[in-house]
Write a protein that holds these residues in place. Sequence first.
Motif, PDB file in Angstrom:
ATOM      1  N   LYS A   1      -2.987   2.285  -3.700  1.00  0.00           N
ATOM      2  CA  LYS A   1      -2.411   0.940  -3.701  1.00  0.00           C
ATOM      3  C   LYS A   1      -0.886   0.956  -3.630  1.00  0.00           C
ATOM      4  O   LYS A   1      -0.297   0.191  -2.847  1.00  0.00           O
ATOM      5  CB  LYS A   1      -2.902   0.171  -4.931  1.00  0.00           C
ATOM      6  CG  LYS A   1      -4.360  -0.259  -4.832  1.00  0.00           C
ATOM      7  CD  LYS A   1      -4.863  -0.852  -6.135  1.00  0.00           C
ATOM      8  CE  LYS A   1      -4.173  -2.128  -6.500  1.00  0.00           C
ATOM      9  NZ  LYS A   1      -4.728  -2.738  -7.734  1.00  0.00           N
TER      10      LYS A   1
ATOM     11  N   ALA B   1       1.488  -0.547  -0.476  1.00  0.00           N
ATOM     12  CA  ALA B   1       2.624  -1.457  -0.646  1.00  0.00           C
ATOM     13  C   ALA B   1       3.816  -1.027   0.204  1.00  0.00           C
ATOM     14  O   ALA B   1       4.524  -1.873   0.770  1.00  0.00           O
ATOM     15  CB  ALA B   1       3.026  -1.523  -2.120  1.00  0.00           C
TER      16      ALA B   1
ATOM     17  N   HIS C   1       1.755  -6.101  -8.084  1.00  0.00           N
ATOM     18  CA  HIS C   1       0.399  -5.721  -8.505  1.00  0.00           C
ATOM     19  C   HIS C   1      -0.044  -4.426  -7.813  1.00  0.00           C
ATOM     20  O   HIS C   1      -0.686  -3.576  -8.430  1.00  0.00           O
ATOM     21  CB  HIS C   1      -0.570  -6.852  -8.179  1.00  0.00           C
ATOM     22  CG  HIS C   1      -2.004  -6.528  -8.466  1.00  0.00           C
ATOM     23  ND1 HIS C   1      -2.512  -6.479  -9.747  1.00  0.00           N
ATOM     24  CD2 HIS C   1      -3.030  -6.201  -7.631  1.00  0.00           C
ATOM     25  CE1 HIS C   1      -3.794  -6.143  -9.684  1.00  0.00           C
ATOM     26  NE2 HIS C   1      -4.129  -5.977  -8.422  1.00  0.00           N
ATOM     27  N   MET C   2       0.324  -4.265  -6.545  1.00  0.00           N
ATOM     28  CA  MET C   2      -0.059  -3.056  -5.817  1.00  0.00           C
ATOM     29  C   MET C   2       0.717  -1.839  -6.313  1.00  0.00           C
ATOM     30  O   MET C   2       0.157  -0.747  -6.444  1.00  0.00           O
ATOM     31  CB  MET C   2       0.181  -3.262  -4.319  1.00  0.00           C
ATOM     32  CG  MET C   2      -0.709  -4.323  -3.696  1.00  0.00           C
ATOM     33  SD  MET C   2      -0.203  -4.768  -2.012  1.00  0.00           S
ATOM     34  CE  MET C   2      -0.621  -3.249  -1.164  1.00  0.00           C
TER      35      MET C   2
ATOM     36  N   LEU D   1       5.476 -13.374  -2.292  1.00  0.00           N
ATOM     37  CA  LEU D   1       4.364 -12.447  -2.075  1.00  0.00           C
ATOM     38  C   LEU D   1       4.752 -11.019  -2.457  1.00  0.00           C
ATOM     39  O   LEU D   1       3.942 -10.269  -3.011  1.00  0.00           O
ATOM     40  CB  LEU D   1       3.919 -12.496  -0.611  1.00  0.00           C
ATOM     41  CG  LEU D   1       3.229 -13.790  -0.163  1.00  0.00           C
ATOM     42  CD1 LEU D   1       2.959 -13.765   1.336  1.00  0.00           C
ATOM     43  CD2 LEU D   1       1.919 -13.989  -0.929  1.00  0.00           C
TER      44      LEU D   1
ATOM     45  N   THR E   1       3.207  -2.149   3.635  1.00  0.00           N
ATOM     46  CA  THR E   1       3.075  -3.601   3.789  1.00  0.00           C
ATOM     47  C   THR E   1       4.405  -4.332   3.747  1.00  0.00           C
ATOM     48  O   THR E   1       4.666  -5.218   4.574  1.00  0.00           O
ATOM     49  CB  THR E   1       2.159  -4.155   2.678  1.00  0.00           C
ATOM     50  OG1 THR E   1       0.889  -3.511   2.757  1.00  0.00           O
ATOM     51  CG2 THR E   1       1.983  -5.657   2.828  1.00  0.00           C
TER      52      THR E   1
ATOM     53  N   MET F   1      -1.121  -4.479   5.181  1.00  0.00           N
ATOM     54  CA  MET F   1      -2.086  -3.979   4.190  1.00  0.00           C
ATOM     55  C   MET F   1      -3.268  -3.300   4.878  1.00  0.00           C
ATOM     56  O   MET F   1      -3.678  -2.198   4.487  1.00  0.00           O
ATOM     57  CB  MET F   1      -2.600  -5.124   3.319  1.00  0.00           C
ATOM     58  CG  MET F   1      -1.616  -5.668   2.321  1.00  0.00           C
ATOM     59  SD  MET F   1      -2.404  -6.965   1.337  1.00  0.00           S
ATOM     60  CE  MET F   1      -1.000  -7.569   0.411  1.00  0.00           C
TER      61      MET F   1
ATOM     62  N   VAL G   1       2.106 -10.097  -5.185  1.00  0.00           N
ATOM     63  CA  VAL G   1       1.123  -9.159  -4.631  1.00  0.00           C
ATOM     64  C   VAL G   1       1.664  -7.732  -4.640  1.00  0.00           C
ATOM     65  O   VAL G   1       0.987  -6.788  -5.053  1.00  0.00           O
ATOM     66  CB  VAL G   1       0.730  -9.580  -3.196  1.00  0.00           C
ATOM     67  CG1 VAL G   1      -0.287  -8.607  -2.614  1.00  0.00           C
ATOM     68  CG2 VAL G   1       0.184 -10.988  -3.188  1.00  0.00           C
TER      69      VAL G   1
END
Length: 346
Positions: free
Chosen positions: A103, A107, A160-161, A153, A110, A85, A157
Motif C-alpha cells: 500500500k 501511494a 491511509h495508504m 485526496l 499514485t 492506484m 486516501v
Amino acid sequence: MDTISTLLFASVSSVTSVLLVALAGAAMVKYRLLGPETVKVLGALVFYAMLPCMLFESSAGIVWGEIIKYWHIPLSALILIPSGMTIGWLLLKWAKAPKEMLKPLIAVCTFSNSGYLPIPLLSAALLYFPTFRFSHQLMITLIALYLAVYSPLLWLVGLHMVKGREKDAKSKIKFFNILPPPVIGLLLGMLFGVLREHAANQAFFLWLAPLLTAIGTIGKGTIPCALILLGASMMSRPEANIVSPRITAAVLSCRLLVMPLIGFLLVWVFRQTGLMAPDDMISPLIIIVESATPAATNLIVMASVVNPKAQQPFAALLFWNYLSAIFSLTLVLLAIVWIFGQRGAL
C-alpha cells in the motif's frame, strides 16, 4: 528538422531552468548554507504561508463566467488518482513487492508532485514556448483548481495508504491533513472573488488593496523556495539496495511512463466527447503535466508521522523519480507542443 530542434531546445530549456534553481538548493545544503533545521523552516514557510498566498491571489481574480468551462481539470484529478492506484498495483504485483509495503508503494505510484513542480515548470514553459498564449494567472488558477480536488485526496486516501498496517495512525490525522493551508488559501480566495464580483459597493474592497498587494508579494516567494527545497531533498542519497531494482523499475514505469500516456489519452477523450474545446491549449498542458510529474515529496512527510519504516524506501524512490524526471518531463513537454501546437487538436 528545424521545427523539432526548436521544440527540443524549448523543452530542454524549460526543464533546465527549473533544474538549475533546484541545483542551487542542493549546493546550499552541500556547502552548509542551509542546515536541516533551516530547510524544515523553509518548507513550513512555503506550505503554511507562501503557497496559500499565491493561490489566494490567483483564485481571488477568477471570473467565474470564464473559469467554469475548465471544470474538466478537477475532474481529471478524480480520474488520474484511481488510474495510478490501479496501474501501480499491477506493476508492483509483477515486481513482487512485500505485502507490508504494498500500500505505501502504491501511494508513490499514485500521488504526484502536483503543486511545487508544475507551477515553476509551466511558468518556464510559458517563457520558452510561444504556442502557449495564455496568462500566468490563469495557469496558476487552473492548477489551484486541480489541487482543490487532489490535495484532500492526498491527505485522506494517501495518508491511509502510507500508514500501511499501522493501527494507531488514524488518531494523528489533523485538520490541516484534510484541508491543508494551500487548499484553504484557494477556497478563501474563491470566496473573496465571489464577494467582490457581486458586491454592490466596491469601496470596501478598494481599502483592502494594500492587504492584497502584501499577500501577492509573499506568494511570489513560492516558486524559488519550493525549487530550493526540491534540490535540498535531492541531497539525501539513497542507501544501496534499500529498494530492489525491480520495484524501482515498476514505480518509475508507472509514474513517469504509463501515467503520462494516460494523461494524453484523457485529453483525447475529453476532446472527442466535447468536454474540452478544440482550441483549448492550457487544459492539455496542465492535465498532461500533472499526470507526468514525479512522486509527491509530501509522502515522506506522511511516512515520518504514520509509518517511519517507509521513510528510507520513499527517499530512495523519490531520488530516482526526480533524477529520471529530468529526461521524462523534457520529452513530455516536447510531445505536448508537437501534438497540440504543431498538428492541431487530437
